[in-house]
Design a protein around this motif. Structure first.
Motif, PDB file in Angstrom:
ATOM      1  N   LEU A  30       0.823  -1.200   0.000  1.00 17.87           N
ATOM      2  CA  LEU A  30       0.000   0.000   0.000  1.00 17.87           C
ATOM      3  C   LEU A  30       0.858   1.252   0.000  1.00 17.87           C
ATOM      4  O   LEU A  30       0.633   2.195  -0.751  1.00 17.87           O
ATOM      5  CB  LEU A  30      -0.921  -0.002   1.222  1.00 17.87           C
ATOM      6  CG  LEU A  30      -1.880   1.192   1.365  1.00 17.87           C
ATOM      7  CD1 LEU A  30      -2.832   1.238   0.182  1.00 17.87           C
ATOM      8  CD2 LEU A  30      -2.650   1.100   2.666  1.00 17.87           C
ATOM      9  N   GLU A  66     -11.471  -0.290  -4.863  1.00 17.47           N
ATOM     10  CA  GLU A  66     -10.488  -0.126  -3.812  1.00 17.47           C
ATOM     11  C   GLU A  66     -10.822   1.133  -3.027  1.00 17.47           C
ATOM     12  O   GLU A  66     -11.518   2.019  -3.524  1.00 17.47           O
ATOM     13  CB  GLU A  66      -9.076   0.010  -4.382  1.00 17.47           C
ATOM     14  CG  GLU A  66      -8.864   1.313  -5.153  1.00 17.47           C
ATOM     15  CD  GLU A  66      -7.406   1.611  -5.442  1.00 17.47           C
ATOM     16  OE1 GLU A  66      -6.541   0.801  -5.053  1.00 17.47           O
ATOM     17  OE2 GLU A  66      -7.139   2.660  -6.062  1.00 17.47           O
ATOM     18  N   GLN A  67     -10.327   1.191  -1.781  1.00 15.42           N
ATOM     19  CA  GLN A  67     -10.431   2.389  -0.973  1.00 15.42           C
ATOM     20  C   GLN A  67      -9.042   2.700  -0.433  1.00 15.42           C
ATOM     21  O   GLN A  67      -8.475   1.898   0.315  1.00 15.42           O
ATOM     22  CB  GLN A  67     -11.420   2.212   0.182  1.00 15.42           C
ATOM     23  CG  GLN A  67     -11.643   3.485   0.987  1.00 15.42           C
ATOM     24  CD  GLN A  67     -12.704   3.304   2.064  1.00 15.42           C
ATOM     25  OE1 GLN A  67     -13.224   2.207   2.258  1.00 15.42           O
ATOM     26  NE2 GLN A  67     -13.038   4.373   2.756  1.00 15.42           N
ATOM     27  N   LYS A  70      -7.061   1.378   2.774  1.00 10.96           N
ATOM     28  CA  LYS A  70      -7.523   0.048   3.150  1.00 10.96           C
ATOM     29  C   LYS A  70      -6.744  -0.989   2.345  1.00 10.96           C
ATOM     30  O   LYS A  70      -6.514  -0.810   1.144  1.00 10.96           O
ATOM     31  CB  LYS A  70      -9.022  -0.117   2.869  1.00 10.96           C
ATOM     32  CG  LYS A  70      -9.900   0.925   3.543  1.00 10.96           C
ATOM     33  CD  LYS A  70     -10.058   0.650   5.019  1.00 10.96           C
ATOM     34  CE  LYS A  70     -11.084   1.609   5.622  1.00 10.96           C
ATOM     35  NZ  LYS A  70     -11.282   1.376   7.065  1.00 10.96           N
ATOM     36  N   ALA A  73      -9.672  -5.215  -1.363  1.00 15.18           N
ATOM     37  CA  ALA A  73     -10.519  -4.840  -2.486  1.00 15.18           C
ATOM     38  C   ALA A  73     -11.904  -5.438  -2.267  1.00 15.18           C
ATOM     39  O   ALA A  73     -12.074  -6.383  -1.486  1.00 15.18           O
ATOM     40  CB  ALA A  73      -9.931  -5.336  -3.799  1.00 15.18           C
ATOM     41  N   GLN A 152      -6.165  -7.365  -1.831  1.00  9.70           N
ATOM     42  CA  GLN A 152      -5.907  -6.600  -3.045  1.00  9.70           C
ATOM     43  C   GLN A 152      -4.476  -6.814  -3.517  1.00  9.70           C
ATOM     44  O   GLN A 152      -3.528  -6.681  -2.750  1.00  9.70           O
ATOM     45  CB  GLN A 152      -6.132  -5.104  -2.812  1.00  9.70           C
ATOM     46  CG  GLN A 152      -5.908  -4.271  -4.063  1.00  9.70           C
ATOM     47  CD  GLN A 152      -6.039  -2.789  -3.816  1.00  9.70           C
ATOM     48  OE1 GLN A 152      -6.323  -2.353  -2.698  1.00  9.70           O
ATOM     49  NE2 GLN A 152      -5.827  -1.993  -4.849  1.00  9.70           N
ATOM     50  N   LEU A 154      -1.684  -5.248  -5.917  1.00  8.11           N
ATOM     51  CA  LEU A 154      -1.406  -3.973  -6.539  1.00  8.11           C
ATOM     52  C   LEU A 154      -1.044  -4.143  -8.013  1.00  8.11           C
ATOM     53  O   LEU A 154      -0.499  -5.169  -8.414  1.00  8.11           O
ATOM     54  CB  LEU A 154      -0.261  -3.272  -5.803  1.00  8.11           C
ATOM     55  CG  LEU A 154      -0.556  -2.875  -4.353  1.00  8.11           C
ATOM     56  CD1 LEU A 154       0.614  -2.124  -3.776  1.00  8.11           C
ATOM     57  CD2 LEU A 154      -1.813  -2.033  -4.268  1.00  8.11           C
ATOM     58  N   HIS A 191      -4.598   0.538 -13.143  1.00  8.42           N
ATOM     59  CA  HIS A 191      -4.788  -0.709 -12.397  1.00  8.42           C
ATOM     60  C   HIS A 191      -4.519  -1.912 -13.294  1.00  8.42           C
ATOM     61  O   HIS A 191      -5.365  -2.777 -13.491  1.00  8.42           O
ATOM     62  CB  HIS A 191      -6.197  -0.770 -11.818  1.00  8.42           C
ATOM     63  CG  HIS A 191      -6.542   0.435 -11.011  1.00  8.42           C
ATOM     64  ND1 HIS A 191      -6.075   0.624  -9.743  1.00  8.42           N
ATOM     65  CD2 HIS A 191      -7.274   1.533 -11.309  1.00  8.42           C
ATOM     66  CE1 HIS A 191      -6.517   1.777  -9.273  1.00  8.42           C
ATOM     67  NE2 HIS A 191      -7.248   2.344 -10.203  1.00  8.42           N
TER      68      HIS A 191
END
Length: 347
Positions: A30, A66-67, A70, A73, A152, A154, A191
């Motif tokens: 992240l 996504e947020q 966080k 996902a 999630q 990346l 993404h």
């Protein structure tokens, strides 16, 4: 099982907390992602008290969000899909099984991972969740639909996306530097997970297609000197683990970013207690349909590449059959020979 009971079971099991080691790894990913953003964008996303959900993908079952801030996902079901065989809950059950099996057989293929499913949330349950998440959801998706919360992965770094556009998109479409930069910075192209097509040589390129939906083709990878043999071996192991470990036919499963698989909505569980001819048909039938025919190298197009895929499949399949004590019932050589003959006729 009633979906409301399923919500409760998942909440008690996961409680929104991942294992420490996994949380640390996701936190590192992240922060790496934030590090790719401009300083002003980092502050805007990180200091917001009401961070919106960003759509990062879409599939047959639903849209993926996504947020920022966080590590997980969310896949939100497309309205009406809940009436279909491929509904999100069906996918969640297969996803859980595949995730557990790939962890169990990690010693066979350590370079391939399945994003961990964390929780299934039904449209009817968990009012607190819906009260918090709906106002942050983009307007077209602002209704209650079943959701799966998952780990999630990346996207590939911006420098890789830039190289991909420069090598593949720009020459084909005669893009100048300004157009290339605009394409790189378009939100839909942030993404990218790189689905690998070892069974499809190439196709004409439309630069309007979002980059996240564009796979590197075999011809492009060969032209750029990419090592395709290790990818073919890994792909063989992936399908063997799916088939004989998880007992999933793998129909339209996505292989992305060279090392992970996702999207199990079109898949079906296969009962290994059935006769070999029934099981073989279920697996080989799925291998020649949908995107599988693009992921799997073809013996008629790339004999050496297919031989590597075949060897990876046989090695992994035999290990699993020995572990499950099924070698007296199923024969990997026989199955692979049947698949080759079937694929030649079908494709």
């Amino acid at each position: 099982m009633d979906q409301r009971r399923e919500d409760k079971h998942d909440e008690s099991q996961h409680s929104g907390v991942l294992p420490i080691a996994q949380s640390a790894r996701i936190f590192q990913l992240l922060t790496t992602k934030l590090g790719l953003m401009a300083d002003s964008e980092i502050l805007k996303k990180s200091l917001s008290l009401n961070t919106q959900l960003n759509q990062i993908g879409a599939g047959l079952q639903g849209a993926v969000f996504e947020q920022v801030g966080k590590p997980l996902a969310m896949k939100k079901e497309t309205p009406g899909n809940e009436t279909l065989r491929s509904k999100l809950y069906h996918e969640y059950i297969l996803h859980c099984n595949a995730s557990a099996v790939f962890e169990q057989y990690r010693f066979i293929s350590s370079e391939v991972r399945v994003p961990k499913p964390v929780q299934f949330i039904s449209r009817e349950g968990n009012s607190a969740f819906w009260g918090e998440i709906l106002p942050k959801t983009p307007q077209p998706h602002r209704m209650r639909e079943d959701i799966v919360v998952m780990e999630q992965f990346l996207p590939l770094p911006k420098v890789v996306r830039k190289a991909l556009i420069s090598v593949i998109y720009a020459p084909e479409q005669n893009l100048d530097s300004t157009e290339t930069e605009a394409l790189l910075n378009h939100p839909t192209n942030e993404h990218y997970l790189a689905q690998i097509y070892l069974g499809k040589t190439n196709r004409s390129i439309d630069h309007r297609i979002p980059l996240r939906n564009f796979p590197p083709y075999l011809e492009t990878m060969e032209q750029t000197g990419s090592e395709t043999l290790p990818l073919a071996s890994a792909m063989g192991k992936v399908y063997a683990i799916l088939h004989w470990g998880a007992a999933i036919n793998g129909e339209d499963v996505d292989t992305a970013r060279f090392r992970c698989i996702s999207d199990f909505g079109q898949g079906e569980a296969v009962d290994l207690t059935h006769d070999p001819d029934v099981v073989y048909q279920a697996f080989k039938g799925a291998m020649v349909t949908g995107d599988n025919q693009h992921f799997i190298s073809q013996v008629t197009r790339s004999p050496a590449l297919f031989a590597t895929f075949r060897q990876g499949y046989l090695e992994a399949g035999n290990i699993i059959l020995s572990h499950k004590r099924l070698k007296n019932k199923f024969n990997m050589e026989d199955f692979m020979q049947e698949y080759v003959e079937y694929a030649e006729d079908f494709l």
